[in-house]
Design an enzyme around this catalytic site. Structure first.
Site, PDB file in Angstrom:
ATOM      1  N   ASP A 240      -1.289  54.354  21.488  1.00 40.58           N
ATOM      2  CA  ASP A 240      -0.865  54.965  22.753  1.00 40.58           C
ATOM      3  C   ASP A 240       0.212  56.040  22.566  1.00 40.58           C
ATOM      4  OD1 ASP A 240      -2.674  53.391  24.061  1.00 40.58           O
ATOM      5  OD2 ASP A 240      -1.219  52.046  24.998  1.00 40.58           O
TER       6      ASP A 240
ATOM      7  N   CYS B 159     -15.291  53.928  28.319  1.00 40.87           N
ATOM      8  CA  CYS B 159     -14.272  54.729  28.992  1.00 40.87           C
ATOM      9  C   CYS B 159     -14.044  55.953  28.136  1.00 40.87           C
ATOM     10  CB  CYS B 159     -12.997  53.934  29.212  1.00 40.87           C
ATOM     11  SG  CYS B 159     -12.030  53.714  27.737  1.00 40.87           S
TER      12      CYS B 159
ATOM     13  N   ARG C 287      -1.441  56.957  36.669  1.00 43.66           N
ATOM     14  CA  ARG C 287      -1.869  55.611  36.281  1.00 43.66           C
ATOM     15  C   ARG C 287      -0.761  54.897  35.519  1.00 43.66           C
ATOM     16  NH1 ARG C 287      -6.398  55.483  32.407  1.00 43.66           N
ATOM     17  NH2 ARG C 287      -5.524  53.403  32.325  1.00 43.66           N
TER      18      ARG C 287
ATOM     19  N   ARG D 161     -15.285  50.394  23.821  1.00 40.67           N
ATOM     20  CA  ARG D 161     -14.411  49.276  24.205  1.00 40.67           C
ATOM     21  C   ARG D 161     -15.151  48.029  24.721  1.00 40.67           C
ATOM     22  NH1 ARG D 161      -9.157  51.913  27.019  1.00 40.67           N
ATOM     23  NH2 ARG D 161      -8.187  49.981  26.373  1.00 40.67           N
TER      24      ARG D 161
ATOM     25  N   LYS E  38       3.829  48.968  32.263  1.00 37.62           N
ATOM     26  CA  LYS E  38       2.555  48.772  32.946  1.00 37.62           C
ATOM     27  C   LYS E  38       1.672  47.805  32.153  1.00 37.62           C
ATOM     28  CE  LYS E  38      -0.905  51.912  31.835  1.00 37.62           C
ATOM     29  NZ  LYS E  38      -2.211  51.319  31.592  1.00 37.62           N
ATOM     30  N   ASN E  39       1.619  47.980  30.824  1.00 35.28           N
ATOM     31  CA  ASN E  39       0.711  47.146  30.031  1.00 35.28           C
ATOM     32  C   ASN E  39       1.213  45.711  29.893  1.00 35.28           C
ATOM     33  OD1 ASN E  39      -1.034  49.217  29.790  1.00 35.28           O
ATOM     34  ND2 ASN E  39      -0.720  49.573  27.583  1.00 35.28           N
TER      35      ASN E  39
HETATM   36  C1  UD1 Z   1      -4.588  47.531  25.211  1.00 33.45           C
HETATM   37  C2  UD1 Z   1      -3.748  48.499  26.029  1.00 33.45           C
HETATM   38  C3  UD1 Z   1      -4.041  49.937  25.604  1.00 33.45           C
HETATM   39  C4  UD1 Z   1      -3.867  50.082  24.099  1.00 33.45           C
HETATM   40  C5  UD1 Z   1      -4.665  49.026  23.345  1.00 33.45           C
HETATM   41  C6  UD1 Z   1      -4.415  49.044  21.853  1.00 33.45           C
HETATM   42  C7  UD1 Z   1      -3.415  47.378  28.139  1.00 33.45           C
HETATM   43  C8  UD1 Z   1      -3.736  47.312  29.590  1.00 33.45           C
HETATM   44  N1  UD1 Z   1      -4.060  48.314  27.422  1.00 33.45           N
HETATM   45  O1  UD1 Z   1      -5.962  47.794  25.524  1.00 33.45           O
HETATM   46  O2  UD1 Z   1      -3.155  50.804  26.299  1.00 33.45           O
HETATM   47  O3  UD1 Z   1      -4.312  51.368  23.705  1.00 33.45           O
HETATM   48  O4  UD1 Z   1      -4.315  47.714  23.823  1.00 33.45           O
HETATM   49  O5  UD1 Z   1      -3.056  48.862  21.593  1.00 33.45           O
HETATM   50  O6  UD1 Z   1      -2.580  46.651  27.653  1.00 33.45           O
HETATM   51  N2  UD1 Z   1     -12.356  45.419  20.818  1.00 33.45           N
HETATM   52  C9  UD1 Z   1     -13.595  44.879  20.530  1.00 33.45           C
HETATM   53  N3  UD1 Z   1     -13.997  43.762  21.220  1.00 33.45           N
HETATM   54  C10 UD1 Z   1     -13.222  43.173  22.162  1.00 33.45           C
HETATM   55  C11 UD1 Z   1     -11.962  43.723  22.458  1.00 33.45           C
HETATM   56  C12 UD1 Z   1     -11.549  44.853  21.755  1.00 33.45           C
HETATM   57  O7  UD1 Z   1     -14.315  45.383  19.682  1.00 33.45           O
HETATM   58  O8  UD1 Z   1     -13.650  42.170  22.751  1.00 33.45           O
HETATM   59  C13 UD1 Z   1     -11.904  46.649  20.106  1.00 33.45           C
HETATM   60  C14 UD1 Z   1     -11.769  47.832  21.069  1.00 33.45           C
HETATM   61  O9  UD1 Z   1     -12.990  48.489  21.264  1.00 33.45           O
HETATM   62  C15 UD1 Z   1     -10.767  48.698  20.355  1.00 33.45           C
HETATM   63  C16 UD1 Z   1      -9.857  47.675  19.666  1.00 33.45           C
HETATM   64  O10 UD1 Z   1     -10.597  46.462  19.619  1.00 33.45           O
HETATM   65  O11 UD1 Z   1     -11.380  49.489  19.382  1.00 33.45           O
HETATM   66  C17 UD1 Z   1      -8.527  47.458  20.369  1.00 33.45           C
HETATM   67  O12 UD1 Z   1      -8.747  47.008  21.671  1.00 33.45           O
HETATM   68  P1  UD1 Z   1      -7.744  46.029  22.424  1.00 33.45           P
HETATM   69  O13 UD1 Z   1      -6.612  45.672  21.523  1.00 33.45           O
HETATM   70  O14 UD1 Z   1      -8.523  44.942  23.047  1.00 33.45           O
HETATM   71  O15 UD1 Z   1      -7.175  46.994  23.555  1.00 33.45           O
HETATM   72  P2  UD1 Z   1      -7.096  46.733  25.109  1.00 33.45           P
HETATM   73  O16 UD1 Z   1      -6.597  45.363  25.375  1.00 33.45           O
HETATM   74  O17 UD1 Z   1      -8.350  47.177  25.759  1.00 33.45           O
END
Ligand code: UD1
Length: 417
Positions: free
Chosen positions: A304, A117, A396, A122, A22-23
């Site tokens: 995850d 969330c 999901r 996030r 999915k991811n």
């Molecule tokens: C993706 C995955 C999710 C997984 C996560 C970490 C998908 C759809 N989801 O989520 O299942 O748990 O990677 O492996 O692929 N952050 C910031 N600023 C930003 C972006 C991120 O501070 O602009 C922080 C987030 O709050 C979090 C950390 O970085 O603490 C990791 O987030 P990120 O790697 O972006 O995860 P997602 O892409 O949201």
């Protein structure tokens, strides 16, 4: 709302086939916005998050057709709107993945801020800051990101943190930008490389996949292609841990075990008897001892799989310390496991789990996908009936979870309400 009823203790036996990730598919489907031709995807898992992404893409103007079971074509000639509304984005954060493609091909986007969330605040600052470095004019108005540009320009970007979503958005944005973009401190997750392979299949010029420095040379247009995403490493880990918790012999097929190196190594350190092949892992009954687990960006231990490890630790001999470093509020499974009898203490961002406390079935519920999976696994070891409520969280991200575990012999059924 449907629930899953697990009658425990229950053993597992046999083989299970893992669905495509999915991811990986969520950003890849959003990436179909970039192509001028028809994009065909195969083995698309039937999941709620995928249906949400399809709804958003159709709302934007993508024509999606189902060709056969799991095979879909996507074609984007003209947009109906540049807007991803709050109604759609609030149900799935990954909706933010449309921002890069919209801006890159259609020069304009209005995407609702995803907001917090269940597992933390996030933010998306890294996405926005770096799109601005590529020349986008971005404002935040009434909870929406408004972005526009004549044409994105290649830039040298360094991420403050290797965010998965930001790396994906920026990679997609850079494919049609003018000139070369370098993303330093890029995330290394296998889903990023998979997205890169998909973009390459459409004609994107990308170097350095699988490294912390990804280079994208912008091109004028991208064509259609046919693509199938990688197997879901997180789903695979969930079944492997389920096998270990229920002292079972099972084979988990159709994913790349290399993508789970950190998890498999940790499990082996904790006593798991595992055998691996090219696209499978076999689990044998094992005596599990407590361990120390720290989540980290790939190739570290995935956040995850943290909840499932807490569930496993309740069955281990001795104490485990499981520390969450990626999300600030990702222990919603802990109070539910405690209600089932688990001995767990939260200290800061660590869960200290004393293994061996007997679990008893109970009605339980979580608002996070992986946390809900951990409760199903706990149900396998608990005496009596565990009712995991609000199965839609599992829907999901886990294709046919009830049927797959039932296929492995678990006493599990989905109850409609
Ligand atoms: C993706 C995955 C999710 C997984 C996560 C970490 C998908 C759809 N989801 O989520 O299942 O748990 O990677 O492996 O692929 N952050 C910031 N600023 C930003 C972006 C991120 O501070 O602009 C922080 C987030 O709050 C979090 C950390 O970085 O603490 C990791 O987030 P990120 O790697 O972006 O995860 P997602 O892409 O949201």
């Amino acid at each position: 709302m449907d629930k899953l009823k697990v009658n425990g203790p229950t053993g597992l036996k046999g083989e299970v086939s893992i669905s495509k990730a999915k991811n990986a598919y969520l950003p890849i489907l959003a990436g179909a916005l970039l192509a001028e031709g028809i994009v065909t995807f195969k083995e698309v898992p039937n999941l709620r998050d995928i249906r949400t992404m399809n709804k958003l893409l159709e709302h934007l103007g993508v024509e999606i057709e189902q060709v056969e079971d799991g095979t879909f074509t996507y074609q984007t000639q003209k947009l109906k709107t540049h807007e991803a509304s709050y109604e759609l984005v609030k149900t799935m954060r990954a909706s933010i993945c449309v921002l890069g493609p919209l801006l890159s091909r259609f020069k304009k986007a209005r995407v609702s801020l995803p907001g917090g969330c269940a597992i933390g605040t996030r933010p998306i600052d890294l996405h926005l800051k770096n799109l601005e470095k590529m020349g986008a004019e971005i404002t935040i108005e009434g909870g929406y990101v408004e972005a526009k540009v004549d044409r994105l320009k290649g830039a040298h970007l360094t991420l403050d943190f290797p965010s998965v979503g930001a790396t994906e958005n920026l990679m997609m944005a850079a494919t049609l930008a003018e000139g070369t973009t370098v993303i330093e401190n890029a995330a290394l997750e296998p889903e990023i490389t998979d997205l890169g392979h998909f973009l390459q299949a459409m004609g994107a010029k990308i170097e350095g996949l699988d490294s912390k420095s990804i280079t994208i040379h912008g091109v004028d247009s991208l064509r259609g292609c046919e693509y199938t995403a990688i197997g879901d490493r997180i789903e695979a880990a969930t079944y492997i841990i389920g096998g270990l918790m229920s002292q079972s012999e099972i084979k988990v097929n159709n994913f790349n075990p290399v993508h789970l190196d950190a998890v498999l190594e940790k499990l082996e350190q904790m006593g798991a008897k595992l055998e691996r092949g090219e696209d499978w892992v076999k689990v044998s009954p094992s005596k599990i001892v407590g361990g120390e687990i720290d989540t980290a960006p790939y190739p570290g231990f995935p956040t995850d799989v943290q909840a499932q490890m807490v569930a496993l630790a309740t069955q281990a001999e001795g104490t485990s310390i499981i520390t969450e470093h990626i999300f600030e509020n990702r222990f919603m499974h802990v109070p539910e496991l405690q209600r089932m009898g688990a001995d767990i203490r939260i200290k800061g961002n660590s869960a200290i789990v004393k293994g061996g406390a007997p679990l008893k079935g109970a009605p339980v519920m979580c608002t996070d996908l992986r946390a809900s999976a951990a409760l199903v696994l706990a149900g396998f070891c608990a005496e009596g009936v565990t009712e995991v409520q609000r199965v839609y969280h599992l829907d999901r991200g886990y294709e046919k979870i009830g049927e797959k575990f039932a296929g492995l012999g678990a006493t599990i059924e989905r109850v409609k309400e």
